[in-house]
Enzyme design. Structure first.
Site, mmCIF file in Angstrom:
data_model
loop_
_atom_site.group_PDB
_atom_site.id
_atom_site.type_symbol
_atom_site.label_atom_id
_atom_site.label_comp_id
_atom_site.label_asym_id
_atom_site.label_seq_id
_atom_site.Cartn_x
_atom_site.Cartn_y
_atom_site.Cartn_z
ATOM 1 C CG ASP A 1 3.737 14.002 1.179
ATOM 2 O OD1 ASP A 1 4.946 14.095 0.919
ATOM 3 O OD2 ASP A 1 3.087 12.960 1.004
ATOM 4 C CG HIS B 1 3.970 10.342 -3.334
ATOM 5 N ND1 HIS B 1 4.658 11.484 -3.008
ATOM 6 C CD2 HIS B 1 3.486 9.851 -2.173
ATOM 7 C CE1 HIS B 1 4.606 11.677 -1.701
ATOM 8 N NE2 HIS B 1 3.894 10.692 -1.159
ATOM 9 C CE1 TYR C 1 7.156 6.513 2.713
ATOM 10 C CE2 TYR C 1 9.076 7.558 3.686
ATOM 11 C CZ TYR C 1 7.724 7.319 3.690
ATOM 12 O OH TYR C 1 6.924 7.877 4.658
#
Length: 338
Positions: free
Chosen positions: A15, A197, A286
Site C-alpha cells: 500500500d 485508511h 477508493y
C-alpha cells in the site's frame, strides 16, 4: 494481559507503494523487509500498490519490476510470511506462479466487496500450492454487514485461511467497523482481519474497534505510508495495543526504528490528511484514486474535490482508475454548457 494474539500485517511495501509512485528499489525492499522481519510482524506484503501485475498505464508503472523486489526481499525475510496482493482481473494465476518462484508464502486475493466469486480460483490455486490464502473484501463500506458475511462465506468455501475486510476509502467510523466485524466474526469459523485508511482520521480507532470485536489480523504501515491519507500507522497501533494489554509479539522499539530510519527517508512527502484525501473519505472513494485525480484535475483545470465527489456519486470501485479522466472530461463539458 489480553491473551488473544493479534497478528500484525505490514503493508508498507504494497500500500505504501502508492504514496511513493511505485518507486521502491531492490535495496529499499530488502532493507525494509529485513528490518520489519526482525520486529516480529506476521506478514510482510510486497507488490505493486494494485497487486501483482499492477504495473501499467492504468495504475502507474513500477520503477523496478515487483518480481525483482520480491527476489531482493526474500533472503532478508526469515520469520514472517512474504506476501503479495492479487486483484483478479489485474493479476492472474500465472502471475501468482511467478511470485511463488520468488519465494512468497502467502497471497491475499482482493475483490470488490460484492464480487468474491471472482477470486475463488485464485484462493483454490493458492491452497493447492501450499500458500497461505486470504480473502480480501475491498471497499467494505459499500455493503451491509449481512452482504459481507455472504461474500466472506464464498472465500471460506474456497479454502481461505482468514477473511480481511478493507475500509479502502477510509470512509468508515468505529461503529461501522464494529457492525461488520462483529457479525462476520460470529458467522464464520476462520479468523477475521481488518485494513484501514486514515482519510477521516479514524484508522487507529477503527483498527481498535476491529480488535475489540474479535479481529486478529490487523494491517498497518510504517509512518502510515499508503494511498490517500495513508493506513493505520504500525508503530502507533502496536504501542496502543501494548498499552491495552494485547499480545502482538512485536518489538515496538524496533518498529519505531524501522519507521524512522528505513521508511521515512524514502517518503516523497509527509503522510497527512490534506483536503483531497479528506474528500476521499468523505465521498467514499477508493484511496488509490488520489494521485490519478490530482493529475486529471491539473490536466483539465478542475478542483480535485469536484472530481472526487462525482466519483463517489457514481460509486466507482477499485480497478476503474481509467474512468477518472472520463469523469473529469464530463465535468468540463458540463461547465461549458452552463
Amino acid at each position: 494481559m489480553n491473551k488473544q494474539k493479534i497478528h500484525i500485517v505490514d503493508t508498507t511495501l504494497r500500500d505504501g507503494s502508492h504514496a511513493v509512485s511505485h518507486s521502491f528499489t531492490t535495496e529499499q525492499a530488502a532493507e525494509i523487509a529485513g528490518s520489519l522481519d526482525k520486529t516480529g510482524v506476521s506478514l510482510i506484503e510486497l507488490s505493486h500498490g494494485d497487486g501483482i501485475a499492477g504495473s501499467s498505464i492504468n495504475y502507474g508503472f513500477s520503477t523496478t519490476p515487483e518480481l525483482e523486489l520480491l527476489k531482493a526481499a526474500k533472503p532478508a525475510v526469515k520469520n514472517a510470511k512474504l506476501t503479495v496482493l492479487l486483484i483478479p482481473g489485474i493479476g492472474t494465476i500465472e502471475d501468482l506462479k511467478e511470485a511463488e518462484e520468488c519465494g512468497i508464502a502467502a497471497v491475499r486475493v482482493a475483490t470488490h466487496v460484492t464480487e468474491a466469486d471472482t477470486g475463488i480460483q485464485h484462493i483454490q490455486y493458492a491452497k493447492s500450492a501450499g500458500l497461505m490464502a486470504v480473502g480480501f473484501l475491498m471497499l467494505s463500506h459499500m455493503a451491509s454487514p449481512e452482504k459481507i458475511v455472504e461474500q466472506a462465506k464464498i472465500f471460506v468455501d474456497a479454502g481461505a485461511d482468514y477473511i480481511n475486510i478493507a475500509d479502502s476509502a477510509g470512509y468508515m467510523v468505529p461503529n461501522d467497523v464494529r457492525a461488520r466485524i462483529s457479525l462476520l466474526k460470529s458467522s464464520i469459523d476462520i479468523p477475521v482481519g481488518f485494513h484501514s485508511h486514515n482519510n477521516l482520521g479514524c484508522a487507529i480507532a477503527n483498527s481498535l474497534a476491529a480488535v475489540e470485536e474479535g479481529a486478529t489480523y490487523i494491517d498497518a504501515t510504517c509512518r502510515g505510508l499508503g494511498a490517500g491519507a495513508g493506513n493505520t500507522q504500525i508503530e502507533v497501533l502496536c504501542a496502543v495495543l501494548n498499552r491495552l494489554g494485547y499480545d502482538t509479539g512485536v518489538d515496538i522499539y524496533g518498529l519505531m526504528d524501522v519507521a524512522e530510519k528505513n521508511v521515512e527517508p524514502v517518503m516523497q512527502r509527509p503522510q497527512m490528511i490534506n483536503t483531497a484525501s479528506l474528500m476521499l473519505g468523505y465521498a467514499g472513494v477508493y484511496s488509490s484514486f488520489l494521485l490519478h485525480t490530482y493529475r486529471a484535475a491539473e490536466k483539465f483545470g478542475l478542483n480535485p474535490r469536484d472530481i472526487l465527489v462525482e466519483l463517489g456519486r457514481r460509486q466507482m470501485v477499485g480497478g476503474q482508475e481509467d474512468m477518472i479522466v472520463d469523469v473529469a472530461y464530463a465535468l468540463v463539458q458540463q461547465q461549458k454548457n452552463k
